[in-house]
Design a protein around this motif. Structure first.
Motif, short mmCIF file in Angstrom:
data_model
loop_
_atom_site.label_atom_id
_atom_site.label_comp_id
_atom_site.label_asym_id
_atom_site.label_seq_id
_atom_site.Cartn_x
_atom_site.Cartn_y
_atom_site.Cartn_z
N SER A 188 29.40 -42.21 3.98
CA SER A 188 29.23 -42.48 2.55
C SER A 188 27.84 -42.99 2.22
CB SER A 188 30.28 -43.46 2.04
OG SER A 188 31.57 -42.95 2.26
N GLN A 189 26.87 -42.64 3.04
CA GLN A 189 25.48 -43.03 2.81
C GLN A 189 24.61 -41.79 2.78
OE1 GLN A 189 25.01 -45.64 6.22
NE2 GLN A 189 25.11 -47.41 4.88
N LYS A 190 23.47 -41.92 2.10
CA LYS A 190 22.55 -40.79 1.97
C LYS A 190 21.14 -41.32 1.74
CE LYS A 190 22.11 -36.64 -0.88
NZ LYS A 190 22.77 -35.89 -1.96
N SER A 191 20.18 -40.67 2.36
CA SER A 191 18.79 -41.04 2.15
C SER A 191 17.89 -39.86 2.47
CB SER A 191 18.41 -42.24 3.02
OG SER A 191 17.14 -42.73 2.65
N SER A 192 16.71 -39.83 1.86
CA SER A 192 15.72 -38.77 2.09
C SER A 192 14.36 -39.40 2.30
CB SER A 192 15.63 -37.83 0.90
OG SER A 192 16.84 -37.18 0.66
N VAL A 193 13.53 -38.70 3.07
CA VAL A 193 12.16 -39.15 3.28
C VAL A 193 11.28 -37.92 3.51
CG1 VAL A 193 12.38 -39.50 5.77
CG2 VAL A 193 10.74 -40.85 4.49
N LEU A 194 10.03 -38.01 3.09
CA LEU A 194 9.06 -36.94 3.31
C LEU A 194 8.38 -37.11 4.65
CD1 LEU A 194 7.11 -36.58 -0.05
CD2 LEU A 194 8.60 -34.92 0.99
N PHE A 195 8.01 -35.97 5.27
CA PHE A 195 7.15 -36.01 6.43
C PHE A 195 6.22 -34.82 6.41
CE2 PHE A 195 10.67 -33.46 8.04
CZ PHE A 195 10.08 -32.53 8.87
N ILE A 196 5.14 -34.93 7.13
CA ILE A 196 4.13 -33.88 7.21
C ILE A 196 4.15 -33.28 8.60
CG2 ILE A 196 1.67 -33.33 7.00
CD1 ILE A 196 2.92 -34.32 4.38
#
Length: 132
Positions: free
Chosen positions: A122-130
């Protein structure tokens, strides 16, 4: 747009993959002659109590990355998207499994910016990477 118009036209767009934290948005209006203007920038903070504390390192990444989040005993799904929102990689399992699955496919990614979205428990997260 609708070309020349004397009435108000309303538009909307939905960011299907906002990153956890502050996201910045602006509009670009292009006229029929090719000239354009930008709207002001607005900041929208996407935080929830159910967000994972997701980290990607090293960033930028060359040939191996490490995702750090949640606990090693829980099952998660990680999806990597390109900047057009197209799903380019998917991995499922505990944290170590996801890292291994993504790293085994990392060489398929062209250099550029990507977002990784992790969901589970029941958790969610996003992050950018190069990717170099």
């Amino acid at each position: 747009g609708v070309g020349n118009s004397t009435r108000v036209n309303n538009y909307k767009a939905i960011d299907l993959h906002p990153l956890a934290g502050v996201n910045y948005y602006r509009l670009k209006q292009i006229d029929v002659d090719g000239s354009f203007t930008y709207s002001g920038i607005i900041a929208v903070n996407f935080t929830t109590e159910s967000s994972l504390q997701l980290r990607v390192y090293p960033n930028p990444v060359a040939d191996k990355l490490t995702l750090q989040f949640g606990s090693a005993a829980s099952t998660y799904t990680a999806i990597v998207y390109d900047l057009q929102g197209k799903k380019v990689l998917k991995a499922t399992g505990v944290v170590a499994d996801i890292n291994q699955q993504i790293n085994s496919q990392l060489n398929k990614l062209m250099p550029g910016a990507y977002s990784v979205e992790v969901t589970g428990n029941s958790q969610k997260s996003s992050v950018l990477f190069i990717k170099k």
